[in-house]
Each structure stands twice: as structure tokens, then as C-alpha cells.
Design a protein around this motif. Structure first.
Motif, PDB file in Angstrom:
ATOM      1  N   HIS A  87       0.813  -1.212   0.000  1.00  0.00           N
ATOM      2  CA  HIS A  87       0.000   0.000   0.000  1.00  0.00           C
ATOM      3  C   HIS A  87       0.850   1.268   0.000  1.00  0.00           C
ATOM      4  CE1 HIS A  87      -3.025  -2.911   0.762  1.00  0.00           C
ATOM      5  NE2 HIS A  87      -2.749  -3.069   2.047  1.00  0.00           N
ATOM      6  N   THR A  88       0.193   2.347  -0.356  1.00  0.00           N
ATOM      7  CA  THR A  88       0.832   3.660  -0.334  1.00  0.00           C
ATOM      8  C   THR A  88      -0.211   4.705   0.027  1.00  0.00           C
ATOM      9  OG1 THR A  88       2.052   5.302  -1.637  1.00  0.00           O
ATOM     10  CG2 THR A  88       0.407   3.986  -2.821  1.00  0.00           C
ATOM     11  N   TRP A  89       0.253   5.772   0.676  1.00  0.00           N
ATOM     12  CA  TRP A  89      -0.632   6.894   0.977  1.00  0.00           C
ATOM     13  C   TRP A  89      -0.645   7.900  -0.172  1.00  0.00           C
ATOM     14  CZ3 TRP A  89      -3.906   5.990   4.625  1.00  0.00           C
ATOM     15  CH2 TRP A  89      -3.554   5.266   5.772  1.00  0.00           C
ATOM     16  N   SER A  97      -4.465   5.300  -3.663  1.00  0.00           N
ATOM     17  CA  SER A  97      -3.919   5.570  -2.334  1.00  0.00           C
ATOM     18  C   SER A  97      -4.795   4.919  -1.272  1.00  0.00           C
ATOM     19  CB  SER A  97      -3.842   7.082  -2.092  1.00  0.00           C
ATOM     20  OG  SER A  97      -3.043   7.713  -3.067  1.00  0.00           O
ATOM     21  N   GLY A  98      -4.159   4.464  -0.186  1.00  0.00           N
ATOM     22  CA  GLY A  98      -4.892   3.901   0.935  1.00  0.00           C
ATOM     23  C   GLY A  98      -5.040   2.400   0.847  1.00  0.00           C
ATOM     24  N   GLY A  99      -5.972   1.864   1.635  1.00  0.00           N
ATOM     25  CA  GLY A  99      -6.178   0.422   1.718  1.00  0.00           C
ATOM     26  C   GLY A  99      -7.045  -0.095   0.579  1.00  0.00           C
ATOM     27  N   ASN A 127       3.626  -3.977   4.929  1.00  0.00           N
ATOM     28  CA  ASN A 127       3.062  -2.766   5.537  1.00  0.00           C
ATOM     29  C   ASN A 127       3.112  -2.766   7.057  1.00  0.00           C
ATOM     30  OD1 ASN A 127       1.920  -2.163   2.803  1.00  0.00           O
ATOM     31  ND2 ASN A 127       0.600  -3.902   3.329  1.00  0.00           N
ATOM     32  N   SER A 129       1.073  -4.405   8.724  1.00  0.00           N
ATOM     33  CA  SER A 129      -0.360  -4.206   8.958  1.00  0.00           C
ATOM     34  C   SER A 129      -0.835  -4.894  10.228  1.00  0.00           C
ATOM     35  CB  SER A 129      -1.178  -4.753   7.784  1.00  0.00           C
ATOM     36  OG  SER A 129      -0.915  -4.045   6.605  1.00  0.00           O
ATOM     37  N   TRP A 263      -1.625   0.829   8.997  1.00  0.00           N
ATOM     38  CA  TRP A 263      -2.420   0.010   8.094  1.00  0.00           C
ATOM     39  C   TRP A 263      -3.153  -1.089   8.851  1.00  0.00           C
ATOM     40  CZ3 TRP A 263      -2.661   2.113   3.438  1.00  0.00           C
ATOM     41  CH2 TRP A 263      -1.588   2.869   2.969  1.00  0.00           C
ATOM     42  N   ARG A 301     -10.894   2.786   2.694  1.00  0.00           N
ATOM     43  CA  ARG A 301      -9.713   2.991   1.849  1.00  0.00           C
ATOM     44  C   ARG A 301      -8.909   4.194   2.325  1.00  0.00           C
ATOM     45  NH1 ARG A 301      -8.031   6.325  -1.675  1.00  0.00           N
ATOM     46  NH2 ARG A 301     -10.003   7.488  -1.782  1.00  0.00           N
ATOM     47  N   ASN A 303      -8.706   5.532   5.160  1.00  0.00           N
ATOM     48  CA  ASN A 303      -8.105   5.336   6.475  1.00  0.00           C
ATOM     49  C   ASN A 303      -7.096   4.190   6.512  1.00  0.00           C
ATOM     50  OD1 ASN A 303      -9.609   7.436   7.514  1.00  0.00           O
ATOM     51  ND2 ASN A 303     -11.197   6.133   8.373  1.00  0.00           N
ATOM     52  N   GLY A 304      -6.800   3.617   5.349  1.00  0.00           N
ATOM     53  CA  GLY A 304      -5.769   2.589   5.297  1.00  0.00           C
ATOM     54  C   GLY A 304      -6.218   1.215   5.732  1.00  0.00           C
TER      55      GLY A 304
END
Length: 411
Positions: A87-89, A97-99, A127, A129, A263, A301, A303-304
């Protein structure tokens, strides 16, 4: 019908592997950190001989290759698979971007749970996570291969009873009772939804979460949110008379309204038991709660929170739950959607890139990953259970009263 109970092969507790504690994550939890140690995810890779999955940057084509493909009207050369778990912000125009959201679809026995486990390890490794596996009391523990590093989370005030049962389902055979703490690395309790999020869940760890039959903290999260779901006669409420599975609606809302840092990866098998397309609007307002969380999928998404849902058919997930999910994985054993047969295109997608069936006769452990623009055939290794049989876990109040009336306390 007569059953020969002597033919049932009872799983042996001695075949269960010991808990693995000498990892970076566990040492950090117990207050003795050592960053030189390997991680939980690295342990899983070594134990099952799983190759390390590449990061997105490691397999991304060059800018020139991407530009040339676009100019020639070719399919995008950007690989899909790493976009699921890495993942990436800040994805820009190239990546989301996001989850991410992923929906696995296929017949029983085609490797959905095995793929879930593989993706859980990838989430932990790439991540760090917080990985949350939706557990179900009295059902098969598909998470059992990861027991040596599992943190099993149960609500405060409940005792967990664990039984090893034979693979063959034979009336009268209840299995061997075992101490759950001897099976997994750690059993932890939580007081309510927010206590689970803020105190119990740990980055880079594999959590098997049993929901609270009393739904403690769910109403608080709902009241603190700005989301009001109601009709002319009723407004959504959460209380301990609700089906236990409704706890997941409250927990999901907490990830939207009061998300944990970093994440989160949520693995939800048999999604139809939680949010089926034709869910009833019963006295517990189940349909309204499905809608409440379904309308929050885009916020997941942002909020990751990566969502991994699985079912036997595309319609097994409510349209609001699958409409915002970009990726689908079609398992082997049934014909995949294709653009030449528009009726096969799943709801929520305008089209699919496949023109022919690739999956009906494909072997177990094979899937078709796709979005609206491109597709890839993927494969994953087996991560077998350590016993010939299953582990079943049941929750009962520690005051001795039974929760069987709540449909087996689906957890």
C-alpha cells in the motif's frame, strides 16, 4: 444410518507446533524489544517455504515502458498483484492511495482460505499491517496453520473452549478438548471495541478476533459518529440482544470514525453470513447496519483499511460492500466473467478485460486477479494445517451461563 466411530482419525495435540515467540513483534509486545530479530511474517515464509512477494517498486516498469505501451494502445504493463498488498498513501494517478479492497469468489475447496493466509503474511511483511481475521465460533479454524504466531482476541468475561475434531463429521464424536493457550502464541482479552483497537491490536501481528456477544462499545462508536441510519419507524441501535455478528458492524464503523494509526487488513471469509445481497430488514435492523458499513467502504480505503472478502458467488456480498472494491480474484473451478458474455460481468464493474474462460479447468491454487482494465493469473503455495482435522473454538460466559441461543454465537 450407522456410523463406524472407530474409523474417525482423531487429531493428536502433540502434532501441533509450539508457539514461536522469538520475533520482533512478540518481543516488543512483552516489553523486551530487539529489532535484530526476524518478524512474524518472515517466520511464516520460512516455515511454509513461501517466496517473498515483491514490492510494487521492485516490479514496476520504467516510465519509458509505461509511456510506450500507452502510445501503442497496449494494455498497461503495470502489474496488478503488488497493488493488492503493498500500500501507499500517495499513489497519484498510477496507484490507488490507501487500503485496497479485494473480493475472492469461487467454489468451496479451491483455496480461498489458503490465499487469505498468503495475503495476510504479505500484509504483515510489506506494511506491518494490523491483520484481523474474522473468527467464527464452532466453525473450522482456517487460521490454524498460523497458530504459532497468532494472537487470539476474545471478549472479557468469556472463556474459550477449544476442541480438536476429526476431519470426518461423525455424530457423537466431540473431539479432544485442548487448552487454547497451548495451541496459539497468545490469548488476550478486550473490554470493548475501542479497547481492542487502542490496546490489543498490534502492528505486524496476526490477530484472530472473536466478537463480543454483548456488543460492548458498538453503540458508543455509533453515537459518536455523524452517521445516522434510520427509517420512519426505527433508528439503528447496538445492544446485547443483537446477533453477535453485528459486532463487526460496530468494529468496522470504529475503523472509519476513530481509526487506529497505520495500516489495517481485515480478512472476512464467508461474507454472505455477514452482508448478503438479500439480507433481511429484521427486528435487529440488519439491512440498515449492512448499509451503514457499506456506505463507509470508501472511508475504509482513505483510512488505510484493506478489505479482503470471500464468498462462493459474486452476489454473496451486498452491492454496497463490493461496489467500492476495485480488485476481484476469481478462483479455479468455475468459469470466470468475460466481456463476451455481459451477463457474467459482476455488479459494480462496467466491464472486465477477459474475453475467454481461463479458470473452469485450472488447478486448485490458481486464481484470476482482475480489475476493469487488466488481469493476471496468480498462484500461491499451500500452507497446510498441522493436523488431520480441525480446531473448533467456542465462547461461553465465565459465569457458566450459555450463549447457544444466539445462533451459536457466530464470532
Amino acid at each position: 444410518m450407522q456410523y463406524d466411530t472407530t474409523q474417525a482419525e482423531m487429531p493428536e495435540p502433540s502434532n501441533l507446533p509450539d508457539a514461536h515467540t522469538n520475533t520482533r513483534q512478540h518481543r516488543r509486545i512483552v516489553g523486551n524489544p530487539d529489532e535484530r530479530l526476524h518478524t512474524d511474517a518472515e517466520y511464516l515464509r520460512r516455515r511454509f517455504g513461501m517466496p517473498q512477494l515483491p514490492s510494487y517498486e521492485e516490479v514496476r516498469p520504467s516510465d519509458e515502458e509505461i509511456r510506450r505501451a500507452k502510445e501503442n494502445g497496449e494494455d498497461s504493463p503495470i502489474p496488478l498483484t503488488p497493488q493488492i498488498y503493498d500500500h501507499t498513501w500517495s499513489g497519484g494517478v498510477e496507484r490507488v492511495s490507501g487500503g485496497q479492497g479485494v473480493f475472492l469468489v469461487g467454489p468451496e475447496g479451491r483455496g480461498k482460505s489458503t490465499l487469505f493466509r498468503r495475503l495476510a503474511a504479505a500484509e504483515m511483511e510489506h506494511n506491518e499491517s494490523i491483520t484481523v481475521w474474522r473468527a467464527v465460533t464452532g466453525s473450522r479454524s482456517e487460521w490454524l496453520p498460523y497458530a504459532p504466531i497468532a494472537r487470539v482476541c476474545i471478549p472479557k468475561g468469556y472463556d474459550a473452549t477449544a476442541r480438536l475434531v476429526p476431519k470426518e463429521r461423525i455424530p457423537g464424536i466431540e473431539g479432544k478438548e485442548v487448552d487454547l493457550e497451548d495451541v496459539v502464541r497468545e490469548v488476550v482479552t478486550y473490554r470493548d471495541v475501542m479497547d481492542l483497537n487502542l490496546r490489543v491490536l498490534e502492528p505486524g501481528c496476526f490477530h484472530v478476533v472473536f466478537p463480543d456477544p454483548k456488543l460492548r462499545g458498538c453503540q458508543y462508536v455509533y453515537e459518536e459518529s455523524d452517521r445516522v441510519v434510520a427509517n420512519k419507524r426505527h433508528e439503528v441501535r447496538f445492544d446485547e440482544d443483537d446477533p453477535t455478528d453485528h459486532w463487526w458492524f460496530g468494529w468496522g464503523l470504529s475503523q472509519v470514525e476513530q481509526p487506529v494509526p497505520g495500516w489495517v487488513a481485515w480478512f472476512c471469509d464467508e461474507v454472505q453470513s455477514l452482508a448478503a445481497e438479500g439480507v433481511a430488514n429484521d427486528k435487529f435492523l440488519t439491512r440498515m447496519k449492512v448499509k451503514l458499513l457499506g456506505e463507509s467502504m470508501e472511508d475504509f480505503r482513505k483510512n488505510g483499511v484493506a478489505r479482503y472478502f470471500a464468498g462462493h458467488k459474486y452476489k454473496h456480498a451486498h452491492i454496497l460492500w463490493r461496489d467500492r472494491i476495485r480488485f476481484r480474484i476469481h478462483m479455479s473451478g468455475s468459469a470466470n466473467p468475460r466481456t463476451t458474455r455481459q451477463s457474467s460481468v459482476p455488479a459494480g464493474l462496467s466491464d472486465v478485460p477477459m474475453t475467454e474462460d481461463l479458470m473452469k479447468t485450472a488447478p486448485i491454487g490458481t486464481g484470476l486477479l482482475y480489475d476493469e482494465g487488466t488481469f493476471e493469473v496468480i498462484k500461491w503455495p499451500n500452507t497446510p494445517k498441522p493436523i488431520k482435522g480441525d480446531l473448533k473454538v467456542y465462547l461461553d460466559p465465565d459465569d457458566g451461563s450459555s450463549t447457544a441461543s444466539k445462533q451459536g454465537v457466530a464470532a
